[in-house]
Each structure stands twice: as structure tokens, then as C-alpha cells.
Write an enzyme that holds these catalytic residues in place. Structure first.
Site, short mmCIF file in Angstrom:
data_model
loop_
_atom_site.label_atom_id
_atom_site.label_comp_id
_atom_site.label_asym_id
_atom_site.label_seq_id
_atom_site.Cartn_x
_atom_site.Cartn_y
_atom_site.Cartn_z
N GLU B 47 26.25 21.17 17.51
CA GLU B 47 24.54 21.93 17.73
C GLU B 47 24.27 22.86 19.03
O GLU B 47 24.16 24.26 19.22
CB GLU B 47 23.94 20.97 18.15
CG GLU B 47 22.89 19.49 16.81
CD GLU B 47 24.69 19.18 16.75
OE1 GLU B 47 25.61 18.73 16.93
OE2 GLU B 47 24.57 18.13 15.55
N PHE B 109 18.96 3.43 16.64
CA PHE B 109 20.14 3.93 16.32
C PHE B 109 19.51 5.87 17.14
O PHE B 109 18.86 6.11 15.96
CB PHE B 109 20.35 3.79 14.62
CG PHE B 109 21.85 4.72 14.74
CD1 PHE B 109 22.93 4.68 15.15
CD2 PHE B 109 21.58 5.56 13.49
CE1 PHE B 109 24.41 5.70 14.23
CE2 PHE B 109 22.95 6.30 13.16
CZ PHE B 109 23.91 6.20 14.35
N GLN B 110 20.24 6.46 17.20
CA GLN B 110 20.68 8.00 17.03
C GLN B 110 19.47 7.71 17.69
O GLN B 110 18.71 9.19 17.20
CB GLN B 110 20.81 9.17 16.11
CG GLN B 110 22.35 8.60 15.59
CD GLN B 110 22.73 9.61 14.85
OE1 GLN B 110 22.07 10.12 13.48
NE2 GLN B 110 24.01 10.38 14.67
N LYS B 159 10.93 11.22 12.76
CA LYS B 159 11.29 10.95 10.64
C LYS B 159 10.03 11.45 10.11
O LYS B 159 9.42 11.84 8.65
CB LYS B 159 12.32 10.74 10.78
CG LYS B 159 12.81 10.75 8.88
CD LYS B 159 14.27 9.85 9.09
CE LYS B 159 15.11 10.36 7.83
NZ LYS B 159 16.13 8.92 7.39
#
Lengths: 166, 559
Positions: B47, B109-110, B159
Site C-alpha cells: 500500500e 479482525f483487521q 464495509k
């Protein structure tokens, strides 16, 4: 010791703005002495009052850096001669000794404070005034035995026609 | 409409046609929407590279570069790139995926608090809280990144906001109560500036990156010609004035040219345009332009009087400010000091501070390599640099002839910036050759971008000035730490020729300047990503140099 200055500013009343403001102070090494925040007549705007130890060059930078922030709407350094500045303290004092209670009442009265709560062992008083008066009040009551203190930080308005216009 | 559809539509409305990124779990809905769209997605392998590519693209074109990363480590990997773009006032908009809103704050998570993390590294950042907020967030991000003092803006998109469907409206414009861009300079400020300039006996103009951002090179040259004033640049200002212009005096600062540093020190009026007096440009602040009255033109008011006290300032767009001052100067009676002592002094300084040649050294020398590269490349080629000795040699010895042809990580000094930035610049300007002037240490930091250059057909040329050292740190250890080489020797590996070949690129190792020139020419002719591994003397220093803590006058020209 650097002089203590007061800056008032209007910000967008939304999540994260307080973080961004305090983060700017931290990042650039300006030390906030106190900060107070609250909504104003327009619910989408909040007003912050910061007091900070700074020389005039630093103070200038603080104002400019605040003005640069997207969510800061209007910034003003307050002239102490043309502003009303107030701070409130809540103080809990150890008053098991009746003499101590007597003395506490005397000090609270002298500073035009209020007794908010009385327990057998302690009492809670409220005093409002200029920050220096609050400092004074605290130092006078210290010998009595302070259990806890909570100060609000300075809040301020300019006198007369002076205004933090949007 | 889903948030992802709104995202793609929002980007199209900003005329985005390319983005640089690495996908991941929290970007799946957006990526699915990009599938089949006509937006080009250039896949980086890390990234950081994606952010540098967007940055290089932005600097080459002067319009917003876009990068994307997933949540968590994807987002944190972007941070170096965002910070690099932001401090160099490069317009970059970064989008990060985020865990669904219901999981935000649960250490999912993440999940990472990229809003908190990026706060100090961006001009502004926004976390979207519903699909319908996406169009406004995009519009705001592009507006803020590309106006005023440009910078990086990050938009974090959970998301579920990508997936959910809502009624969505696309705003035509956006406004902020606390963000007003005022380009128009104050006429009185321009009066003052013009009056002061008309009285100058020893004027110097210092051009910074702001001149490039505001497209004001022609005005800088015009005012320099009117006043017969030498022009020096900050590192970010390189290219504002052609290096072969007779009034150009080179880079000012720690590794500035002798003439630039001495002219600034001797000036009586210093006109500083779009520069922010970084410590690397001013050297010891107390000595900087000591005898000079400083006039500062900048779009960012907070830069005025921050480091250097000015006598007058003009706040606003540099181009407009210079145009206003030029108009006023033309009406004032003043004598341009044509062929005067001041210009003679400049030319004397130029001769005096040319670093000595070392004819018996068997190694190819960096200044000669820079000059050979310049000879082979067309004038409109784009050049990026890495950070360290390579960067300073490029700044000093590689001539730039036009704005937006020389790019470097000036503020943050990010090793590994130049190569991915070159790829981004190539995407912006496929019509011209793009070269990254690199060191072996810097190139190793983002060499995985070779995969992107080759696979995405964005051919760039990497010139590795290879001294098997972290050369600039080694130089400081030589001068100031008794040659105790700690943690700077890079050893014998990798073999950059083989490395290039492993990625499907071309690798060459020239032994002479002639072979080097041929390698550059071949790389241009074949239009293939080529790594040119040029061995240089590990003991070679960058000169001139102002030692730390010293003023611009105290420059060393040899060890």
C-alpha cells in the site's frame, strides 16, 4: 513563566472535532491549561474555550493553526479586559471536625459559593469565579483537607458588542 | 443505490480514471463494483507504493491522485505515503475500507483506527457513516485536497456502508463554514511588496513548491528579469526556473549551491514565494537572510512568521500575487540593477564554489552520472528521486528545465518514494520517459513495485547509484562520528540486475559513463522498465554541505 491566554472558537459540533483540536495542540507542543466545550444556540456549532501558556508568537501560531482546520469556523484571542471569564470548581472537603466545617462555610461564603451536599464526614461546595479566584479559594481551603476537586476550565464571553461572529 | 455504486459514480464525477491500490476483505464490495467499470485499477504490491504512485501521478499532472487500501494493515501501510504527500502539499485522496460499523470499536479482525492514526498525516479525514454520505465525502475530499494549500485527504468507508442500499444524491458542490479558500491577495499587501522590491539593491527570489502548485513559474521568471534578481529554489521548487536561465542560482539549503547560499545570506530583500522555510532550506535559522527584509508570498497564512520573521507578506495564490506585484512594479520608478555588482557577485560565487574534480578516482562519479543522464534524456523527461545522497546529487547536478519535471520527497524524506512515484508519473504522462534517480538503500524499500511497472505496462527507468551503503548516513558518520560505520553497510546483495530480471524487467550494470548513457538510451528506445545498476565510490560525499547547526554561509566544499 509564559503568560496565560484565552482563545475562544466555534467548531462544527460533530464527532472527532475535539480530538482534532487537542491533537493539533499536542502535535505542535502547545500545552493546554484548560479546555471547555459546549453547544451554542445553533445545535450544529459548538464553542470551545482554551486557556494556554504561550508567548505572543506561539499564540499567533495557535490561532493560525486553528483557523486552518476545516472544522474550525471562527477563532478569537480574548482580551481579558474586554471579556468575562469564569470557571467553576466542585470541591469535597474533609469536615469531620466541626471547626473545619465552620471554616469551610466561612470560605465558601466569602467566595459567594454554595454548599451542595453535606455528609457526616465531608461536604461538597461549588464556587464560580475568575480562574485566579478559584486558585485562591482552593489554596485557602487546602489546610482544611481537600478530598477531591473537579474544575470545569475557563469559559468566557466578550463584553458589549464584541462577539465571536460566524 | 448501493454505497459501492455511489463510490464509483462519485469518482467518475470527479473525473477520476485511474487509481492505485491493494485490495482486501474490507474493499470487496467496492472492488466488485469496479469490476467492469472503465476506471483503471493499478495494482500495487504494497500500500505504501500505491500511495506514492498516486502522489507521483498528482505531482506530474497537478490533479488529484487516488489510492485505495483495505482496512487494518492496508490502511496503516498507506500512512507513510499519505504523510509524504501531505507535507509536500500534493493533492492525494486515499480511500480505506473499514470493518462494518457494527464492529467499529470492538478491535475486530483487521480493524484499525485509521481516522485517529491519519489525523496528523492528512489535511482532513472523514469516516463515512452511511451509504448516502459517500458522494458528499468524495466531493469534500477532492475539494479539500485540491484547493488552497493542497494536501492529502483520507476517506474511511466501513464495509456495510459499501453494501447497503439507500436513496443517494450527488451534490454539485460542497461548502464548509470553516474552510474558505481565499486566492485573491490583498492589494495593500501587494503595494507594500512592490514598493520594497523597487528599492532593493541586492534582491534574491526564493521559489518553493507553491510556485509549481499555482503554476506561477512564468511570473517568477518575469519578476526576476524585471529586478535582475537571482533566483534560488528550495528543494520543492526545483524546476520553477530553468537551470540554464542566467539568473538561476540553484538550490538553497543544507546541500545548496555555494552561490544560492551566499546570495541569500547577502541579500537585502528576499522575496520568498510558496516556500515554508524548512530547516533543511534555512540551515541555522538565526543566520538565515540576516541582512534581508523578507517578503513572503504564500497561500497558507500559518506559514508566515512561523520560522522566519517577515516584513511584509502577501497571502493568496502565488500566481495572482506575483501578477499583482509585477503590475505595480511596472508603474514604479526603479532601476533594475542590470549587469550590476550583484550579478557579478553571483557569477563569482558560481565559480568559487564548484566542487573540485577528482580525476584519479577509478569510480564513476555521481555528478558526472547526473550530467550524463541529463544529456541523454529529452528536456521534457520526468525525474523522481529517492532520499539521501542520490537525492542531493540529483538536486545539485541534474538540471531541471520546467516545472512538474522533477519530483522528490522534500518534507518527509521518504526513502522508497521515488520508484513508485515514477510509476504514478508514468501513468500520468505515458508520452515522456520517466526516470527514478535512486540509491541502493532507497530502491530496496519499494523494489517490489517492479511487479507493478512490468505487469501494468508502466515502464520507468531506475538509475541506482549503488554504493552498497546508506550513503547519507555514512557521510554523517564520516564527518561527525569518527567514521564509525554503524548500520549503514548494505553488503553485496541483492544483485539488482538479477532482481530486475526476476520481475521481468531489464537489468544492466554499466562500467563506464559511455555504457551508462547507452543503457539509458536503450531503455528509452525499448520503452521497457529497466534497472541501471551503477556502481559508485562508497566514500563519495555530497558537496557542498552546511554542517548541522551552522548557517548557510558556513558551507563545506570538500572533506
Amino acid at each position: 513563566m509564559l503568560p496565560l491566554n484565552t482563545i475562544a472558537f466555534l467548531v462544527e459540533n460533530k464527532a472527532g472535532v475535539l480530538f482534532n483540536v487537542s491533537n493539533m495542540f499536542r502535535r505542535r507542543g502547545f500545552n493546554i491549561e484548560s479546555i471547555s466545550v459546549g453547544a451554542v444556540e445553533d445545535p450544529q456549532v459548538a464553542r470551545m474555550t482554551v486557556s494556554v501558556y504561550a508567548d505572543s508568537k506561539e499564540l499567533n501560531q495557535i490561532v493560525l493553526q486553528l483557523e486552518k482546520m476545516v472544522d474550525v469556523i471562527k477563532v478569537k484571542r480574548l482580551d481579558p479586559m474586554r471579556s468575562i471569564m469564569r470557571e467553576m470548581v466542585l470541591i469535597k472537603l474533609d469536615t469531620v471536625d466541626p471547626m473545619a466545617r465552620e471554616e469551610t462555610l466561612r470560605h465558601v461564603n466569602a467566595y459567594h459559593g454554595l454548599i451542595l451536599h453535606i455528609d457526616p464526614e465531608s461536604l461538597i461546595a461549588e464556587v464560580t469565579g475568575e480562574p485566579e479566584a478559584i486558585d485562591e479559594f482552593i489554596s485557602k481551603t487546602r489546610p482544611i483537607g481537600i478530598e477531591e476537586i473537579s474544575r470545569t476550565g475557563v469559559t468566557a464571553l466578550e463584553k458589549g458588542n464584541l462577539k465571536l461572529e460566524r | 443505490m448501493s454505497g459501492s455504486k455511489a463510490f464509483v459514480e462519485g469518482l467518475k464525477r470527479e473525473n477520476v480514471d485511474i487509481m492505485f491500490g491493494v485490495t482486501g476483505g474490507a474493499l470487496l464490495p467496492i472492488c466488485d463494483e469496479l469490476w467492469g467499470s472503465d476506471l483503471r485499477f493499478v495494482m500495487a504490491r504494497h500500500e505504501q507504493g500505491a500511495a506514492h504512485m498516486a502522489d507521483g501521478y498528482a505531482r506530474a499532472l497537478g490533479r488529484v491522485g487516488v489510492c485505495l487500501a483495505t482496512s487494518g494493515p492496508g490502511a496503516t501501510n498507506l500512512v507513510t505515503g499519505i504523510a509524504t504527500a501531505n507535507i509536500d502539499s500534493s493533492p492525494v485522496v486515499a480511500f480505506t475500507g473499514q470493518v462494518p460499523l457494527s464492529l467499529v470499536g470492538t478491535d475486530a479482525f483487521q480493524e484499525v483506527d485509521i481516522i485517529g492514526i491519519s489525523a496528523s498525516a492528512t489535511k482532513y479525514n472523514i469516516q463515512v457513516r452511511s451509504p448516502s454520505e459517500i458522494p458528499l465525502a468524495i466531493k469534500s475530499a477532492f475539494h479539500i485536497a485540491s484547493t488552497g494549500r493542497q494536501g492529502a485527504v483520507l476517506v474511511d468507508i466501513p464495509k456495510d456502508c459499501q453494501i447497503d442500499v439507500e436513496d443517494i444524491e450527488f451534490p454539485d458542490e460542497v461548502s464548509f463554514r470553516g474552510y474558505k479558500v481565499n486566492l485573491e491577495p490583498n492589494p495593500r499587501e501587494m503595494d507594500w511588496a512592490a514598493t520594497l522590491l523597487s528599492k532593493a539593491r541586492r534582491p534574491v527570489i526564493m521559489a518553493g513548491g507553491g510556485v509549481i502548485s499555482s503554476n506561477a513559474s512564468a511570473e517568477v521568471i518575469k519578476i526576476a528579469d524585471m529586478l535582475m534578481a537571482p533566483v534560488v529554489t528550495s528543494l520543492m521548487g526545483k524546476g520553477t526556473v530553468p537551470s540554464d536561465h542566467p539568473l538561476f542560482a540553484g538550490l538553497c539549503g543544507m546541500h545548496g549551491t555555494g552561490e544560492a547560499n551566499l546570495l541569500v545570506s547577502d541579500a537585502d530583500i528576499l522575496l520568498v514565494v510558496g516556500a515554508r522555510f524548512s530547516d533543511r532550506t534555512t540551515a541555522r535559522l538565526e543566520d538565515f537572510g540576516r541582512g534581508a527584509k523578507v517578503i513572503h508570498i504564500d497561500i497558507d497564512r500559518s506559514e508566515v512568521d512561523k520560522n522566519v520573521e517577515t516584513v511584509t507578506r502577501v497571502i493568496g495564490d502565488a500566481k495572482l500575487a506575483l501578477q499583482g506585484i509585477i503590475e505595480r512594479l511596472a508603474k514604479l520608478s526603479y532601476e533594475p540593477r542590470a549587469n550590476g555588482d550583484w550579478i557579478k557577485k553571483m557569477n563569482k560565487f558560481k565559480k568559487q564554489y564548484t566542487p573540485p574534480e577528482r580525476p584519479n578516482n577509478p569510480h564513476m562519479r555521481a555528478p558526472a552520472i547526473m550530467k550524463a543522464l541529463r544529456k541523454v534524456l529529452p528536456r521534457n523527461a520526468l525525474v523522481t528521486t529517492e532520499v539521501g545522497q542520490n537525492q542531493m546529487w540529483a538536486a545539485l547536478y541534474f538540471d531541471a528545465y520546467a516545472p512538474r519535471t522533477f519530483f522528490t520527497s522534500g518534507g518527509l524524506g521518504t526513502m522508497g518514494w521515488g520508484f513508485p512515484a515514477a510509476i504514478g508519473a508514468k501513468a500520468a504522462r505515458p508520452d515522456v520517459p520517466v526516470v527514478d534517480i535512486a540509491g541502493d538503500g532507497s530502491f530496496a524499500m519499494t523494489e517490489n513495485s517492479l511487479a507493478t511497472a512490468v505487469e501494468e505496462n508502466l515502464p520507468v527507468i531506475v538509475v541506482v547509484l549503488n554504493n552498497r551503503m546508506l550513503g547519507m548516513v555514512a557521510q554523517w558518520q564520516r564527518f561527525f562520528y569518527g567514521r564509525r560505520y554503524m548500520a549503514v553497510k548494505l553488503g553485496e546483495y541483492p544483485d539488482f540486475v538479477k532482481l530486475a530480471e526476476a520481475y521481468g524487467a531489464v537489468g544492466v550494470r554499466p562500467e563506464t559513463i559511455g555504457e551508462f548513457e547507452k543503457a539509458v538510451q536503450t531503455a528509452m528506445d525499448d520503452n521497457l522498465t529497466t534497472v541501471i545498476d551503477v556502481p559508485i565510490d562508497p566514500e563519495e560525499n555530497v558537496f557542498p554541505m552546511v554542517p548541522p547547526g551552522k548557517g548557510l554561509r558556513d558551507l563545506m566544499v570538500e572533506a
